[in-house]
Design an enzyme around this catalytic site. Sequence first.
Site, PDB file in Angstrom:
ATOM      1  N   ASP A 173      59.571  62.556  56.927  1.00 27.16           N
ATOM      2  CA  ASP A 173      59.251  62.415  55.501  1.00 27.16           C
ATOM      3  C   ASP A 173      58.061  63.270  55.085  1.00 27.16           C
ATOM      4  O   ASP A 173      58.118  63.982  54.084  1.00 27.16           O
ATOM      5  CB  ASP A 173      58.936  60.945  55.162  1.00 27.16           C
ATOM      6  CG  ASP A 173      60.173  60.051  55.243  1.00 27.16           C
ATOM      7  OD1 ASP A 173      61.292  60.582  55.157  1.00 27.16           O
ATOM      8  OD2 ASP A 173      59.998  58.832  55.396  1.00 27.16           O
TER       9      ASP A 173
ATOM     10  N   ASP B  36      53.787  49.897  52.427  1.00 26.13           N
ATOM     11  CA  ASP B  36      52.760  50.916  52.628  1.00 26.13           C
ATOM     12  C   ASP B  36      52.417  51.672  51.346  1.00 26.13           C
ATOM     13  O   ASP B  36      51.268  52.017  51.108  1.00 26.13           O
ATOM     14  CB  ASP B  36      53.192  51.886  53.730  1.00 26.13           C
ATOM     15  CG  ASP B  36      53.154  51.222  55.101  1.00 26.13           C
ATOM     16  OD1 ASP B  36      52.278  50.357  55.305  1.00 26.13           O
ATOM     17  OD2 ASP B  36      53.990  51.561  55.956  1.00 26.13           O
TER      18      ASP B  36
ATOM     19  N   SER C 130      62.420  53.576  63.102  1.00 27.47           N
ATOM     20  CA  SER C 130      61.265  53.995  62.331  1.00 27.47           C
ATOM     21  C   SER C 130      60.056  53.275  62.920  1.00 27.47           C
ATOM     22  O   SER C 130      60.003  52.047  62.959  1.00 27.47           O
ATOM     23  CB  SER C 130      61.470  53.629  60.860  1.00 27.47           C
ATOM     24  OG  SER C 130      60.227  53.586  60.211  1.00 27.47           O
TER      25      SER C 130
HETATM   26  N1  ARG Z   1      56.314  45.639  58.154  1.00 32.41           N
HETATM   27  C1  ARG Z   1      55.077  46.171  58.602  1.00 32.41           C
HETATM   28  C2  ARG Z   1      54.100  46.257  57.471  1.00 32.41           C
HETATM   29  O1  ARG Z   1      54.468  46.129  56.368  1.00 32.41           O
HETATM   30  C3  ARG Z   1      55.248  47.494  59.293  1.00 32.41           C
HETATM   31  C4  ARG Z   1      55.373  48.687  58.425  1.00 32.41           C
HETATM   32  C5  ARG Z   1      55.528  49.930  59.214  1.00 32.41           C
HETATM   33  N2  ARG Z   1      55.426  51.066  58.360  1.00 32.41           N
HETATM   34  C6  ARG Z   1      56.135  52.180  58.552  1.00 32.41           C
HETATM   35  N3  ARG Z   1      55.955  53.135  57.672  1.00 32.41           N
HETATM   36  N4  ARG Z   1      56.969  52.340  59.528  1.00 32.41           N
HETATM   37  O2  ARG Z   1      52.937  46.418  57.661  1.00 32.41           O
END
Ligand code: ARG
Length: 375
Positions: free
Chosen positions: A14, A123, A174
């Site tokens: 990405d 995120d 991921s």
């Molecule tokens: N579910 C977790 C969180 O919200 C992990 C997120 C992982 N982020 C990623 N971009 N792969 O913190």
Amino acid sequence: MPKKVVLAYSGGLDTSVAIPWLIENYDAEVITLTADLGGQNERLDVRERAINAGATKAIVVDGKRDFVSQFIFPALKAGAIYQGQYTLATALGRPLIARYLLGIAHQEGATAVAHGCTGKGNDQVRFDLSIAGMDPSLKIIAPAREWNMTRDEEIEYGKKKNLQLDVSGKNSYSVDENLWGRSIEAGDLEDPWIEPPENAFTFTASPESSPPEPVYLQIYFERGIPICLDNNFLEGIDLIQTLNQLAGSHGIGRVDHVEDRLVGIKSREIYEAPAATVLHIAHKSLESMTMNRDQLRLKERISQEYAEHVYNGLWYTNFHQDLESYVESSQRFVTGNVRLKFFKGKCTVVGRNSQYSLYRHNLATYDKGDSFDHK
Ligand code: ARG
């Protein structure tokens, strides 16, 4: 003249595709910022990859020290675990990356920052709120929220732009990882009925294949912060890495969680967080010995509030500062030793002591020496 944009860059698909996309769609000069928060998987060639993709400058910051002292240990002292399962590795990392992003933007005279988060996850919210909370004048660009490309289309676009992408497809997960843990999503894991395959894990051995004998370990805390393992003083980063290694080899810290994202989606998340798991267990058992029941009752509620607002990206808020103050005060007697046993995926507390212990043998005993007033 192109506008300068500072992009939070991991080196993955990405964010790599985001570089030419920002140049094309925003007439941007792209500067990348990569924060090393102690993931074992950091790409060594991240600078090269950024420059090859068209960035004019690629900055890498070693954030491990800040991460431990300003994010991980405060969250440990707070007892912050989201929905009783997730020790918040990613959620704690984002506000720090946002802070670095902002610092570089100011230093470089950029008017915008960018991140590679999609519109479905937590995120994006953590980045957006952290940035807006510190400098609302900075424009935030989230290419993956705008471009509407599938993964295959992204790869296609990247190829057209001559990016070197390692998308062999054999690893369909991921992943996000740092010192405090690793999260694994997507692929077969999206079926909550299917047991995660062994190849999803890298921080932990399977409990089945872990050593046949238990190992004992002693952790010394001072005011809620772990500073010794088996009486050896260790700096925070080393202490966490050592625990990840040791507890991980005993299969400790695997979590399989159907989690509530703040955007309203339930998602199946796999985590491995050996050090975080062990430290939370040890820390809590020391609190139970050094805090009274009223303190413990309130602390429980504060922990939950703290986890919830960190998860929701509200680090840079007055609310956070208030919680931090309470937590700090609550830790002033959380000093002492905890003895643990690691065995076949389990971390068990087998002993604890403290100079501030509120446990009184003469009050607790059922043997001779009882001085509790039965009347
Ligand atoms: N579910 C977790 C969180 O919200 C992990 C997120 C992982 N982020 C990623 N971009 N792969 O913190």
